[in-house]
Design a protein around this motif. Structure first.
Motif, mmCIF file in Angstrom:
data_model
loop_
_atom_site.group_PDB
_atom_site.id
_atom_site.type_symbol
_atom_site.label_atom_id
_atom_site.label_comp_id
_atom_site.label_asym_id
_atom_site.label_seq_id
_atom_site.Cartn_x
_atom_site.Cartn_y
_atom_site.Cartn_z
ATOM 1 N N SER A 118 0.802 -1.226 0.000
ATOM 2 C CA SER A 118 0.000 0.000 0.000
ATOM 3 C C SER A 118 0.833 1.274 0.000
ATOM 4 C CB SER A 118 -0.958 0.008 1.194
ATOM 5 O OG SER A 118 -0.221 -0.073 2.412
ATOM 6 N N ASN A 119 2.018 1.219 0.563
ATOM 7 C CA ASN A 119 2.858 2.426 0.632
ATOM 8 C C ASN A 119 4.007 2.415 -0.371
ATOM 9 O OD1 ASN A 119 1.409 3.568 2.814
ATOM 10 N ND2 ASN A 119 2.456 2.193 4.226
ATOM 11 N N ARG A 120 3.933 1.483 -1.331
ATOM 12 C CA ARG A 120 4.996 1.385 -2.329
ATOM 13 C C ARG A 120 4.404 1.375 -3.734
ATOM 14 N NH1 ARG A 120 8.585 -3.709 -0.936
ATOM 15 N NH2 ARG A 120 6.680 -4.519 -0.008
ATOM 16 N N CYS A 121 5.148 1.933 -4.662
ATOM 17 C CA CYS A 121 4.739 1.907 -6.061
ATOM 18 C C CYS A 121 5.628 0.905 -6.792
ATOM 19 C CB CYS A 121 4.867 3.295 -6.695
ATOM 20 S SG CYS A 121 4.376 3.328 -8.439
ATOM 21 N N MET A 122 5.109 -0.292 -7.010
ATOM 22 C CA MET A 122 5.871 -1.334 -7.684
ATOM 23 C C MET A 122 5.799 -1.114 -9.188
ATOM 24 S SD MET A 122 6.768 -2.764 -4.941
ATOM 25 C CE MET A 122 7.702 -4.152 -5.580
ATOM 26 N N ARG A 123 6.925 -1.273 -9.860
ATOM 27 C CA ARG A 123 6.979 -0.975 -11.293
ATOM 28 C C ARG A 123 5.959 -1.797 -12.086
ATOM 29 N NH1 ARG A 123 10.565 -2.889 -15.609
ATOM 30 N NH2 ARG A 123 10.346 -1.437 -17.350
ATOM 31 N N GLY A 124 5.767 -3.046 -11.708
ATOM 32 C CA GLY A 124 4.817 -3.893 -12.415
ATOM 33 C C GLY A 124 3.379 -3.463 -12.246
ATOM 34 N N ASN A 125 3.101 -2.641 -11.246
ATOM 35 C CA ASN A 125 1.742 -2.170 -10.997
ATOM 36 C C ASN A 125 1.607 -0.675 -11.210
ATOM 37 O OD1 ASN A 125 2.185 -4.570 -8.666
ATOM 38 N ND2 ASN A 125 0.416 -4.747 -10.016
ATOM 39 N N ASP A 126 2.509 -0.133 -12.018
ATOM 40 C CA ASP A 126 2.418 1.271 -12.400
ATOM 41 C C ASP A 126 2.023 1.322 -13.866
ATOM 42 O OD1 ASP A 126 2.707 4.013 -12.579
ATOM 43 O OD2 ASP A 126 4.864 3.912 -12.964
ATOM 44 N N PRO A 127 0.869 1.882 -14.205
ATOM 45 C CA PRO A 127 0.019 2.707 -13.364
ATOM 46 C C PRO A 127 -1.215 2.002 -12.816
ATOM 47 C CG PRO A 127 -0.568 3.062 -15.634
ATOM 48 C CD PRO A 127 0.505 1.999 -15.623
ATOM 49 N N ASP A 128 -1.414 0.723 -13.123
ATOM 50 C CA ASP A 128 -2.701 0.095 -12.814
ATOM 51 C C ASP A 128 -2.733 -0.481 -11.408
ATOM 52 O OD1 ASP A 128 -4.461 0.150 -15.363
ATOM 53 O OD2 ASP A 128 -2.447 -0.302 -16.066
ATOM 54 N N THR A 129 -3.145 0.352 -10.486
ATOM 55 C CA THR A 129 -3.244 -0.022 -9.083
ATOM 56 C C THR A 129 -4.659 -0.505 -8.769
ATOM 57 O OG1 THR A 129 -3.927 2.199 -8.456
ATOM 58 C CG2 THR A 129 -1.549 1.762 -8.506
ATOM 59 N N PRO A 130 -4.846 -1.188 -7.640
ATOM 60 C CA PRO A 130 -6.199 -1.592 -7.237
ATOM 61 C C PRO A 130 -7.134 -0.391 -7.097
ATOM 62 C CG PRO A 130 -4.567 -2.740 -5.935
ATOM 63 C CD PRO A 130 -3.815 -1.722 -6.724
ATOM 64 N N GLU A 131 -6.591 0.734 -6.633
ATOM 65 C CA GLU A 131 -7.422 1.927 -6.472
ATOM 66 C C GLU A 131 -7.946 2.410 -7.823
ATOM 67 O OE1 GLU A 131 -7.203 6.195 -4.118
ATOM 68 O OE2 GLU A 131 -5.415 5.482 -5.167
ATOM 69 N N LEU A 132 -7.086 2.487 -8.818
ATOM 70 C CA LEU A 132 -7.531 2.922 -10.138
ATOM 71 C C LEU A 132 -8.499 1.916 -10.746
ATOM 72 C CD1 LEU A 132 -4.384 4.524 -11.830
ATOM 73 C CD2 LEU A 132 -6.220 5.610 -10.537
ATOM 74 N N SER A 133 -8.286 0.635 -10.450
ATOM 75 C CA SER A 133 -9.213 -0.395 -10.918
ATOM 76 C C SER A 133 -10.612 -0.176 -10.339
ATOM 77 C CB SER A 133 -8.698 -1.781 -10.535
ATOM 78 O OG SER A 133 -9.607 -2.792 -10.915
ATOM 79 N N SER A 134 -10.673 0.189 -9.070
ATOM 80 C CA SER A 134 -11.980 0.431 -8.437
ATOM 81 C C SER A 134 -12.664 1.651 -9.038
ATOM 82 C CB SER A 134 -11.817 0.603 -6.919
ATOM 83 O OG SER A 134 -11.117 1.799 -6.610
ATOM 84 N N PHE A 135 -11.887 2.675 -9.390
ATOM 85 C CA PHE A 135 -12.450 3.842 -10.060
ATOM 86 C C PHE A 135 -13.027 3.451 -11.423
ATOM 87 C CE2 PHE A 135 -9.112 6.551 -7.706
ATOM 88 C CZ PHE A 135 -9.989 6.783 -6.656
ATOM 89 N N ARG A 136 -12.277 2.635 -12.157
ATOM 90 C CA ARG A 136 -12.712 2.233 -13.491
ATOM 91 C C ARG A 136 -14.033 1.456 -13.427
ATOM 92 N NH1 ARG A 136 -8.138 0.591 -15.111
ATOM 93 N NH2 ARG A 136 -7.581 2.319 -16.478
#
Length: 289
Positions: free
Chosen positions: A133-151
């Motif tokens: 939750s407090n890290r931006c992993m390269r494999g999940n940039d830019p598609d994070t769970p948060e952006l998925s929930s927005f979509r």
């Protein structure tokens, strides 16, 4: 060099695979689909041993998106199922969790919002994402769970409650220098405004996104958000041309805007064509890298 390669083939294979995967990711964003696919297939058989988790995620997700861009939905899902399988075999839960996020996104592209919701609801991946939750992993940039929930919320017609949270996500992406998350977050805000009938706000936000994205040359980020973005881009282009701004101090980069629109092409993959489907661009590298 030849002696080194012969003595340590695995080491150089890993380096070559990493470079090829990064190139493929960049080429895909530039909408050079065929070249991206060549780079991915050149190391497809050795992903399990020649790539770190983020490399595996990026490779198979990009391959899935290439298939999806052609309407090859079954092949897209198969690539993501391979990612889930590798996650189990390598004991890397994030691989499977990422694959399910992408499957959900593909379901939305196909127009099956309920399936997208079910994939996330049944995934039980909250514990996995909590660890990052407090890290931006390269494999999940830019598609994070948060952006998925927005979509998903936007696709369900529940965009209104997402607007303010998306604005917060945009500010966080700006301050942290996450260019790709910034672009995708802004595009989702554009879709949220459009879904709520706020056309002027959508066009204003889209114009800002185009201006921001130009320097890095983002193309697929726009295309992958589908028909709503294409229609708004066309409207933005028409308004720009009819205003005569092209003869003065251009407010939006017309040539770049046209390149994005050309990238959509004349045919959009049919959401109903399931074909048997089962129920900053290149980051700055150091000299050493």
């Amino acid at each position: 060099v030849q002696v080194k390669i012969e003595n340590e083939p695995a080491r150089y294979s890993i380096a070559a695979a990493a470079v090829s995967i990064t190139k493929a990711e960049i080429l895909y964003e530039m909408n050079e689909i065929g070249e991206a696919e060549k780079h991915l297939h050149s190391f497809r058989s050795m992903l399990e041993v020649a790539s770190p988790p983020d490399g595996v995620i990026i490779a198979l997700r990009t391959l899935a998106r290439i298939h999806a861009s052609r309407g090859e939905w079954t092949s897209a899902i198969n690539s993501l199922t391979d990612l889930e399988r590798l996650g189990v075999e390598l004991d890397i839960e994030r691989c499977g969790a990422t694959a399910r996020l992408e499957k959900s996104r593909i379901s939305i592209l196909r127009g099956d919002v309920e399936e997208a919701v079910q994939i996330i609801r049944n995934s039980n991946d909250e514990k996995v994402w909590r660890r990052f939750s407090n890290r931006c992993m390269r494999g999940n940039d830019p598609d994070t769970p948060e952006l998925s929930s927005f979509r998903i919320a936007i696709a369900k017609g529940q965009a209104r409650e997402s607007i303010e949270t998306l604005k917060t996500a945009i500010k966080i992406a700006e301050t942290s220098g996450r260019k790709r998350q910034l672009i995708v977050s802004r595009l989702l805000l554009v879709k949220a405004y459009e879904s709520c009938g706020e056309r002027r706000s959508a066009l204003r936000a889209l114009k800002e996104t185009v201006v921001t994205a130009q320097a890095s040359g983002f193309i697929r980020s726009f295309i992958d958000e589908g028909e709503p973005i294409r229609k708004l881009l066309s409207e933005l282009q028409g308004a720009f041309l009819s205003s005569g701004q092209r003869d003065h101090n251009e407010e939006i980069p017309l040539e770049y805007l046209q390149r994005i629109l050309q990238g959509f092409g004349g045919v959009t993959p049919s959401p109903k064509d399931t074909s048997g489907l089962l129920p900053a661009l290149q980051e700055v590298l150091t000299d050493r890298e």
